[in-house]
Design a protein around this motif. Sequence first.
Motif, mmCIF file in Angstrom:
data_model
loop_
_atom_site.group_PDB
_atom_site.id
_atom_site.type_symbol
_atom_site.label_atom_id
_atom_site.label_comp_id
_atom_site.label_asym_id
_atom_site.label_seq_id
_atom_site.Cartn_x
_atom_site.Cartn_y
_atom_site.Cartn_z
ATOM 1 N N UNK A 1 0.629 -1.046 -0.019
ATOM 2 C CA UNK A 1 0.059 -0.050 0.018
ATOM 3 C C UNK A 1 0.761 1.150 0.201
ATOM 4 N N UNK A 2 1.769 1.230 0.866
ATOM 5 C CA UNK A 2 2.921 2.442 0.877
ATOM 6 C C UNK A 2 3.509 2.674 -0.626
ATOM 7 N N UNK A 3 3.887 1.357 -1.359
ATOM 8 C CA UNK A 3 4.501 1.569 -2.595
ATOM 9 C C UNK A 3 3.590 2.246 -3.411
ATOM 10 N N UNK A 4 2.191 1.913 -3.388
ATOM 11 C CA UNK A 4 1.372 2.342 -4.217
ATOM 12 C C UNK A 4 1.041 4.087 -4.041
ATOM 13 N N UNK A 5 1.148 4.399 -2.511
ATOM 14 C CA UNK A 5 1.291 5.862 -2.057
ATOM 15 C C UNK A 5 2.357 6.562 -3.105
ATOM 16 N N UNK B 1 3.903 5.704 -5.408
ATOM 17 C CA UNK B 1 3.793 5.352 -7.068
ATOM 18 C C UNK B 1 2.732 6.577 -7.745
ATOM 19 N N UNK B 2 1.498 6.571 -6.856
ATOM 20 C CA UNK B 2 0.733 7.681 -7.334
ATOM 21 C C UNK B 2 0.833 9.028 -7.159
ATOM 22 N N UNK B 3 1.726 9.147 -5.882
ATOM 23 C CA UNK B 3 2.156 10.591 -5.482
ATOM 24 C C UNK B 3 0.956 11.453 -4.933
ATOM 25 N N UNK B 4 0.107 10.759 -4.346
ATOM 26 C CA UNK B 4 -0.786 11.227 -3.167
ATOM 27 C C UNK B 4 -0.199 12.286 -2.275
ATOM 28 N N UNK B 5 -0.776 13.504 -1.954
ATOM 29 C CA UNK B 5 -0.323 14.362 -1.104
ATOM 30 C C UNK B 5 -1.515 14.745 0.242
ATOM 31 N N UNK C 1 1.083 20.926 4.135
ATOM 32 C CA UNK C 1 1.857 21.559 3.193
ATOM 33 C C UNK C 1 1.963 20.660 2.138
ATOM 34 N N UNK C 2 0.995 19.885 1.498
ATOM 35 C CA UNK C 2 1.184 18.972 0.469
ATOM 36 C C UNK C 2 2.241 17.835 0.598
ATOM 37 N N UNK C 3 2.395 17.607 1.880
ATOM 38 C CA UNK C 3 3.054 16.479 2.023
ATOM 39 C C UNK C 3 2.915 15.110 1.398
ATOM 40 N N UNK C 4 3.987 14.373 0.672
ATOM 41 C CA UNK C 4 3.421 12.989 0.572
ATOM 42 C C UNK C 4 2.684 12.326 1.146
ATOM 43 N N UNK C 5 1.613 11.705 0.651
ATOM 44 C CA UNK C 5 0.943 10.789 1.660
ATOM 45 C C UNK C 5 1.761 9.788 2.363
ATOM 46 N N UNK C 6 2.408 9.345 1.465
ATOM 47 C CA UNK C 6 3.221 7.919 2.034
ATOM 48 C C UNK C 6 4.301 8.412 3.397
#
Length: 170
Positions: free
Chosen positions: A109-113, A115-119, A124-129
């Motif tokens: 799941x973390x690798x998917x976050x 890969x997708x680049x969810x924020x 501060x728009x921190x990457x969701x991972x």
Amino acid sequence: MKKVSQAIDGIERILLVYPFLLLGCCIVFEVFSRKFFGFGLSWLQELGKYIMVYGTFLGAAIAVKDRSHPAMSAIKDSLPQLPRIVVSVLTNLLCAGCIGVVSYYSWIKLANYIRIGTKTSSLWGLPMWVPFLAMPVCLSVMALRFLLQCCLELADIMKSMKQKGKGEPS
């Protein structure tokens, strides 16, 4: 094995204390900001939620070491010493396996976050991972703790068998 456990203990203490100190400072800052300036910072609330989730997972990993998780041990406690240890080893192996599977899927799941680049929405728009990194890391530590418990209990079995071989009561 003992050194590995002590190293994990030290890292866990650091990783638990500092985020909660940060959370306390954030709460104080948020209260002053709302009281004296009339506005709150939404990113502080989101940060607080992530720190609480992080603390929950890390606390669960620490509870494995301290054997603080709730357990129904009536059957195990009624057994003699050697079978009790064997049952305990098997339950720890089962727990390590189950937590290991959940940990594996949380890494996926973390690798998917990543890969997708969810924020994050307001942090501060921190990457969701980044905030979700706590879950696979803490679950992996928890599985490792269960395996360490198995090793310690297997050592108890060996010690018990040596004592029985010497004719000493166990």
